[in-house]
Design a protein around this motif. Structure first.
Motif, mmCIF file in Angstrom:
data_model
loop_
_atom_site.group_PDB
_atom_site.id
_atom_site.type_symbol
_atom_site.label_atom_id
_atom_site.label_comp_id
_atom_site.label_asym_id
_atom_site.label_seq_id
_atom_site.Cartn_x
_atom_site.Cartn_y
_atom_site.Cartn_z
ATOM 1 N N ILE A 302 7.112 0.278 7.817
ATOM 2 C CA ILE A 302 8.225 0.576 6.918
ATOM 3 C C ILE A 302 7.832 1.640 5.912
ATOM 4 C CG2 ILE A 302 9.844 -0.380 5.241
ATOM 5 C CD1 ILE A 302 8.188 -2.903 7.360
ATOM 6 N N LEU A 303 8.682 2.645 5.784
ATOM 7 C CA LEU A 303 8.458 3.727 4.828
ATOM 8 C C LEU A 303 8.817 3.273 3.419
ATOM 9 C CD1 LEU A 303 8.055 6.775 4.058
ATOM 10 C CD2 LEU A 303 10.513 7.040 4.513
ATOM 11 N N LEU A 304 7.952 3.562 2.468
ATOM 12 C CA LEU A 304 8.219 3.300 1.054
ATOM 13 C C LEU A 304 8.101 4.603 0.281
ATOM 14 C CD1 LEU A 304 5.990 0.130 0.467
ATOM 15 C CD2 LEU A 304 8.309 0.244 1.367
ATOM 16 N N SER A 305 8.986 4.814 -0.672
ATOM 17 C CA SER A 305 8.876 5.978 -1.539
ATOM 18 C C SER A 305 8.310 5.568 -2.895
ATOM 19 C CB SER A 305 10.239 6.653 -1.718
ATOM 20 O OG SER A 305 11.182 5.735 -2.224
ATOM 21 N N PHE A 306 7.604 4.448 -2.902
ATOM 22 C CA PHE A 306 6.962 3.944 -4.112
ATOM 23 C C PHE A 306 5.693 3.200 -3.717
ATOM 24 C CE2 PHE A 306 10.316 1.052 -2.713
ATOM 25 C CZ PHE A 306 9.621 -0.108 -2.493
ATOM 26 N N GLN A 307 4.921 2.847 -4.693
ATOM 27 C CA GLN A 307 3.659 2.148 -4.454
ATOM 28 C C GLN A 307 3.917 0.760 -3.851
ATOM 29 O OE1 GLN A 307 1.072 2.076 -7.914
ATOM 30 N NE2 GLN A 307 0.331 0.054 -7.338
ATOM 31 N N PRO A 308 3.228 0.392 -2.787
ATOM 32 C CA PRO A 308 3.437 -0.945 -2.192
ATOM 33 C C PRO A 308 3.030 -2.058 -3.150
ATOM 34 C CG PRO A 308 2.249 0.511 -0.681
ATOM 35 C CD PRO A 308 2.278 1.200 -2.011
ATOM 36 N N PHE A 309 3.686 -3.190 -3.042
ATOM 37 C CA PHE A 309 3.340 -4.344 -3.874
ATOM 38 C C PHE A 309 1.909 -4.803 -3.617
ATOM 39 C CE2 PHE A 309 8.053 -5.271 -3.056
ATOM 40 C CZ PHE A 309 8.446 -4.503 -4.140
ATOM 41 N N GLU A 310 1.427 -4.527 -2.398
ATOM 42 C CA GLU A 310 0.081 -4.961 -2.020
ATOM 43 C C GLU A 310 -1.012 -4.065 -2.592
ATOM 44 O OE1 GLU A 310 3.125 -6.528 0.565
ATOM 45 O OE2 GLU A 310 2.638 -4.444 0.060
ATOM 46 N N GLN A 311 -0.640 -2.928 -3.180
ATOM 47 C CA GLN A 311 -1.602 -1.985 -3.748
ATOM 48 C C GLN A 311 -1.610 -2.167 -5.258
ATOM 49 O OE1 GLN A 311 -1.220 1.806 -1.765
ATOM 50 N NE2 GLN A 311 -2.319 2.887 -3.379
ATOM 51 N N GLU A 312 -2.513 -2.988 -5.758
ATOM 52 C CA GLU A 312 -2.486 -3.456 -7.143
ATOM 53 C C GLU A 312 -3.082 -2.444 -8.122
ATOM 54 O OE1 GLU A 312 -1.613 -7.268 -9.366
ATOM 55 O OE2 GLU A 312 -0.974 -6.293 -7.532
ATOM 56 N N ASN A 313 -2.416 -2.274 -9.279
ATOM 57 C CA ASN A 313 -2.963 -1.565 -10.425
ATOM 58 C C ASN A 313 -2.219 -2.061 -11.661
ATOM 59 O OD1 ASN A 313 -0.481 -0.286 -10.357
ATOM 60 N ND2 ASN A 313 -1.290 1.737 -9.823
ATOM 61 N N ALA A 314 -2.463 -1.453 -12.825
ATOM 62 C CA ALA A 314 -1.856 -1.936 -14.062
ATOM 63 C C ALA A 314 -0.334 -1.866 -14.025
ATOM 64 C CB ALA A 314 -2.393 -1.135 -15.245
ATOM 65 N N ALA A 315 0.204 -0.765 -13.502
ATOM 66 C CA ALA A 315 1.663 -0.609 -13.440
ATOM 67 C C ALA A 315 2.289 -1.662 -12.533
ATOM 68 C CB ALA A 315 2.014 0.795 -12.954
ATOM 69 N N MET A 316 1.638 -1.945 -11.407
ATOM 70 C CA MET A 316 2.178 -2.942 -10.491
ATOM 71 C C MET A 316 2.098 -4.345 -11.106
ATOM 72 S SD MET A 316 3.723 -3.613 -7.726
ATOM 73 C CE MET A 316 3.677 -1.997 -6.936
ATOM 74 N N LYS A 317 1.033 -4.649 -11.821
ATOM 75 C CA LYS A 317 0.923 -5.943 -12.491
ATOM 76 C C LYS A 317 2.041 -6.109 -13.516
ATOM 77 C CE LYS A 317 -4.093 -6.475 -11.940
ATOM 78 N NZ LYS A 317 -5.412 -6.506 -12.645
ATOM 79 N N GLN A 318 2.346 -5.018 -14.241
ATOM 80 C CA GLN A 318 3.417 -5.070 -15.228
ATOM 81 C C GLN A 318 4.767 -5.287 -14.557
ATOM 82 O OE1 GLN A 318 3.224 -4.457 -19.008
ATOM 83 N NE2 GLN A 318 4.969 -5.728 -18.426
ATOM 84 N N PHE A 319 5.012 -4.579 -13.459
ATOM 85 C CA PHE A 319 6.249 -4.748 -12.699
ATOM 86 C C PHE A 319 6.429 -6.195 -12.262
ATOM 87 C CE2 PHE A 319 7.896 -5.122 -8.314
ATOM 88 C CZ PHE A 319 9.220 -4.734 -8.513
ATOM 89 N N LYS A 320 5.394 -6.784 -11.703
ATOM 90 C CA LYS A 320 5.479 -8.162 -11.214
ATOM 91 C C LYS A 320 5.736 -9.137 -12.353
ATOM 92 C CE LYS A 320 2.588 -7.396 -7.124
ATOM 93 N NZ LYS A 320 1.313 -7.696 -6.430
ATOM 94 N N ALA A 321 5.092 -8.897 -13.502
ATOM 95 C CA ALA A 321 5.299 -9.766 -14.667
ATOM 96 C C ALA A 321 6.725 -9.643 -15.194
ATOM 97 C CB ALA A 321 4.294 -9.411 -15.760
ATOM 98 N N ASP A 322 7.257 -8.421 -15.216
ATOM 99 C CA ASP A 322 8.617 -8.199 -15.705
ATOM 100 C C ASP A 322 9.646 -8.864 -14.807
ATOM 101 O OD1 ASP A 322 7.559 -6.705 -17.759
ATOM 102 O OD2 ASP A 322 8.011 -4.761 -16.854
ATOM 103 N N ILE A 323 9.460 -8.748 -13.486
ATOM 104 C CA ILE A 323 10.389 -9.378 -12.536
ATOM 105 C C ILE A 323 10.338 -10.898 -12.687
ATOM 106 C CG2 ILE A 323 10.850 -9.826 -10.094
ATOM 107 C CD1 ILE A 323 11.769 -7.086 -10.942
ATOM 108 N N ARG A 324 9.147 -11.435 -12.775
ATOM 109 C CA ARG A 324 8.987 -12.885 -12.904
ATOM 110 C C ARG A 324 9.686 -13.388 -14.173
ATOM 111 N NH1 ARG A 324 4.009 -12.894 -12.161
ATOM 112 N NH2 ARG A 324 3.311 -12.752 -14.310
#
Length: 418
Positions: A302-324
């Motif tokens: 599957i093509l993504l035009s954004f960073q995959p959820f499986e590729q962790e960094n500070a921005a992704m951690k923040q995204f996951k916390a905000d969604i939760r």
């Protein structure tokens, strides 16, 4: 979109625009109300709404786009808002993936709800684009429609994904696929899309994109009905499986939504196809809840035009916390949440640079020299993003019931669109 629907939508648009222009109550084209104040902006708030296809005839839903936007706006408000103003997010209108409802939703948000901006706008139809441009309403969404490429008030969170001649094409998909196919030399692809304006444009774009990357494009047709999922895919699979000089292509590229992909990929597998399957829509853990769906999509890249959820960094951690936090619990992540989140994020980033005196004019001035880097969609810049994509993306593969990165998040130079 069929010619009759385009004609009807055009007539409806003309009537609605005429009504807007003749209204004595609102001078929407200047972004001001009757009292001279800026539409949707008060001393302590900025009113924002969204338009999302939450219900569709095929059952496909983008409802979590609304959750993604809400999550980003909630964090902005918790951090003090934008230049002293909180975001009053009204939530998203459901356009049912219908052109008339899309325009009606845009009209309601601007003329009745008096929003300053629309973020997100997520649908395969965007008949409200001309209206929003004329009314000077900053609008943000996934730039996968031509309306995100050119109009000055409409922004794709990852840039313009389907440029007009004179623009550029992102090479993320074919370049990422090279990781899967071991390069493009001697490899062939077949591309299939819906019979619609978007499908025709997708075929034109990706046919050039994959050929430029070195693939031999053996089949490229926007032939699948856009209004209903076929019950019999044999007519399509027969052509595809013979398209490469009488044999199957190395990869089948589907530019369609999940219900179509399930039918197409199932039929190809039953027909004995063992090549690569890829699409841009099926990055959604909720799809794994049904064994038949999971089986149909197993192995798909599957093509993504954004960073995959499986590729962790500070921005992704923040995204996951905000969604939760916005959901009130742990929820499966999907690409629609990211669409809403990054649409809201780009709006917020430009609005901050516009300063305290927020007007459509000051917003556009800030956008005209906006840039930042290292986001979950790569390095952003406007107005560059209204002419070309930010050129970044990844591929993930559904494998044994979970997604794994098959081509890491990378930015690639775009190519001229001819």
């Amino acid at each position: 979109m069929s010619r009759p629907i385009r004609t009807i939508a055009g007539v409806v648009a003309a009537l609605l625009l005429a009504g807007a222009c003749n209204s004595a109550a609102t001078d929407s084209s200047s972004g001001k109300g009757a009292g001279g104040s800026v539409r949707g902006v008060t001393g302590d708030s900025i009113k924002v709404g969204g338009i999302v296809s939450m219900t569709t005839a095929t059952g496909y839903s983008k409802k979590d786009t609304d959750l993604g936007a809400r999550a980003r706006f909630d964090r902005a408000n918790a951090e003090g808002g934008v230049n002293g103003r909180k975001i009053a997010y009204l939530g998203a209108q459901d356009d049912g993936q219908d052109p008339a409802r899309n325009l009606a939703a845009a009209r309601k948000l601007v003329q009745q709800d008096k929003v300053f901006a629309i973020a997100p706008m997520s649908s395969t139809t965007f008949s409200g684009a001309d209206f929003l441009q004329q009314q000077k309403v900053p609008t943000f969404g996934w730039g996968t429609l031509p309306s995100f490429c050119g109009p000055t008030y409409i922004y794709g969170f990852g840039g313009c994904m389907v440029p007009m001649p004179g623009g550029t094409i992102s090479q993320t998909w074919p370049e990422g696929l090279k990781h899967v196919t071991g390069g493009a030399e001697g490899k062939s692809v077949a591309i299939l899309a819906n019979d619609s304006d978007a499908g025709n444009f997708a075929i034109r774009t990706y046919k050039q994109s994959f050929a430029t990357a070195g693939y031999k494009v053996t089949y490229a047709k926007p032939s699948v009905p856009a209004t209903s999922v076929p019950s019999d895919w044999s007519a399509y699979t027969k052509d595809i499986l013979r398209s490469n000089g009488g044999k199957a292509p190395d990869a089948v590229v589907s530019v369609m939504q999940t219900p179509y992909n399930i039918g197409l990929f199932t039929a190809l597998k039953r027909g004995g196809y063992r090549g690569v399957l890829t699409d841009p829509t099926d990055y959604d853990p909720s799809l794994l809840a049904k064994s038949a769906t999971k089986q149909a999509l197993d192995g798909v890249h599957i093509l993504l035009s954004f960073q995959p959820f499986e590729q962790e960094n500070a921005a992704m951690k923040q995204f996951k916390a905000d969604i939760r936090k916005a959901a009130g619990k742990e929820v499966p992540l999907n690409m629609h949440m990211m669409t809403g989140y990054m649409s809201a994020d780009l709006f917020l980033s430009i609005a901050r640079k516009a300063g305290k005196n927020l007007t459509p004019a000051s917003f556009q001035k800030a956008a005209g020299k906006f840039s930042d880097s290292g986001t979950m969609v790569g390095d952003r810049a406007e107005p560059k993003g209204q002419q070309e994509s930010f050129g970044c993306g990844a591929l993930v593969q559904l494998k044994d019931g979970k997604y794994v990165v098959s081509a890491p998040f990378t930015c690639y130079p775009p190519i001229p669109f001819k």
